[in-house]
Design a protein around this motif. Structure first.
Motif, PDB file in Angstrom:
ATOM      1  N   UNK A  24      34.668  -0.328  47.432  1.00 33.81           N
ATOM      2  CA  UNK A  24      33.538  -1.219  47.710  1.00 33.81           C
ATOM      3  C   UNK A  24      33.212  -1.210  49.200  1.00 33.81           C
ATOM      4  N   UNK A  25      34.238  -1.278  50.034  1.00 35.09           N
ATOM      5  CA  UNK A  25      34.015  -1.226  51.479  1.00 35.09           C
ATOM      6  C   UNK A  25      33.393   0.110  51.895  1.00 35.09           C
ATOM      7  N   UNK A  26      33.916   1.195  51.305  1.00 33.26           N
ATOM      8  CA  UNK A  26      33.394   2.519  51.644  1.00 33.26           C
ATOM      9  C   UNK A  26      31.922   2.640  51.279  1.00 33.26           C
ATOM     10  N   UNK A  27      31.541   2.091  50.124  1.00 29.41           N
ATOM     11  CA  UNK A  27      30.138   2.151  49.721  1.00 29.41           C
ATOM     12  C   UNK A  27      29.274   1.308  50.653  1.00 29.41           C
ATOM     13  N   UNK A  28      29.770   0.141  51.069  1.00 32.14           N
ATOM     14  CA  UNK A  28      29.016  -0.691  51.997  1.00 32.14           C
ATOM     15  C   UNK A  28      28.770   0.019  53.318  1.00 32.14           C
ATOM     16  N   UNK A  29      29.824   0.654  53.861  1.00 29.38           N
ATOM     17  CA  UNK A  29      29.657   1.408  55.106  1.00 29.38           C
ATOM     18  C   UNK A  29      28.712   2.596  54.903  1.00 29.38           C
TER      19      UNK A  29
END
Length: 234
Positions: free
Chosen positions: A31-36
């Motif tokens: 989820x964090x990777x997609x946000x970045x």
């Protein structure tokens, strides 16, 4: 915006039984990777390539997931665990699930020109752990890529690909595929080709082993029969 985030987190909870709340999902590496990536992709489209790469490298350091800023990603994309690589010209549709150690890799152009060299993953695809999907191929909607499969050709809609080099199981997906299958690989016999007896490959192998055991037992009994002694006279 908050409503869209809530729907996204709920879509992940529907595919992963582990989290107890949305807050847990919010801090998943995928989820964090997609946000970045959303930020990096916006910078990439604005031709701010250095800043896009800077965000990309920070995300990779934090999450162990490397998504090139140029990759195009749809809604409800979920990477379950890390060590995944998504190349620059990859295109990912909606509701796609990828497990750990997957590569959406590119081919090396012989003419030195980049162009489209990474896969297109269409809607509702599941890619299992360790799978390698290589080249400018298309993985059709609802397809499943089994764990450790190496896919270098187009995948038809609804197909399940297994093996190295990956082959289709040739089983119509609508006969057994549920809405979501963890790791993209069903564990029942329909994954294998059926044989005339209807018992599948494992059943056929068990029959062959039983037949060999019977033949060995017969050979053993023949060798153990007592040899009659010939009489001797004085």
């Amino acid at each position: 915006m908050f409503g869209s985030l809530t729907k996204y987190l709920d879509s992940i909870r529907a595919r992963d039984p582990a989290p107890r709340s949305r807050w847990e999902v919010l801090f998943y590496p995928g989820v964090l990777a997609l946000g970045f990536h959303r930020i990096a992709h916006w910078l990439f489209d604005a031709r701010l390539y250095f800043l896009a790469r800077l965000v990309n490298h920070f995300s990779r350091f934090l999450t162990a997931i490397d998504i090139h800023p140029g990759a195009t990603i749809g809604k409800n994309f979920f990477i379950d665990h890390g060590f995944t690589v998504v190349g620059e010209t990859a295109e990912i549709g909606d509701n796609v699930t990828i497990y750990q150690c997957v590569t959406l890799g590119g081919t090396n152009p012989t003419n030195g020109v980049g162009g489209k060299r990474h896969p297109t993953i269409q809607d509702n695809v599941i890619i299992g752990s360790g799978a390698q999907v290589i080249g400018p191929i298309t993985v059709g909607p609802r397809a499943r890529i089994g764990a450790n499969a190496v896919v270098t050709d187009d995948v038809p809609e609804g197909a399940t690909m297994i093996g190295l080099k990956a082959r289709s199981t040739l089983v119509p997906a609508e006969e057994w595929v549920k809405d979501f299958i963890p790791y993209g690989t069903p564990c029942d016999e329909p994954c294998e080709e059926a044989i005339e007896s209807g018992t599948g490959r494992i059943g056929e192998l068990e029959k062959q082993v039983a037949l060999m055991k019977a033949e060995l037992a017969a050979m053993k009994s023949d060798t153990e029969e007592p040899v009659p002694r010939s009489g001797t006279g004085d």
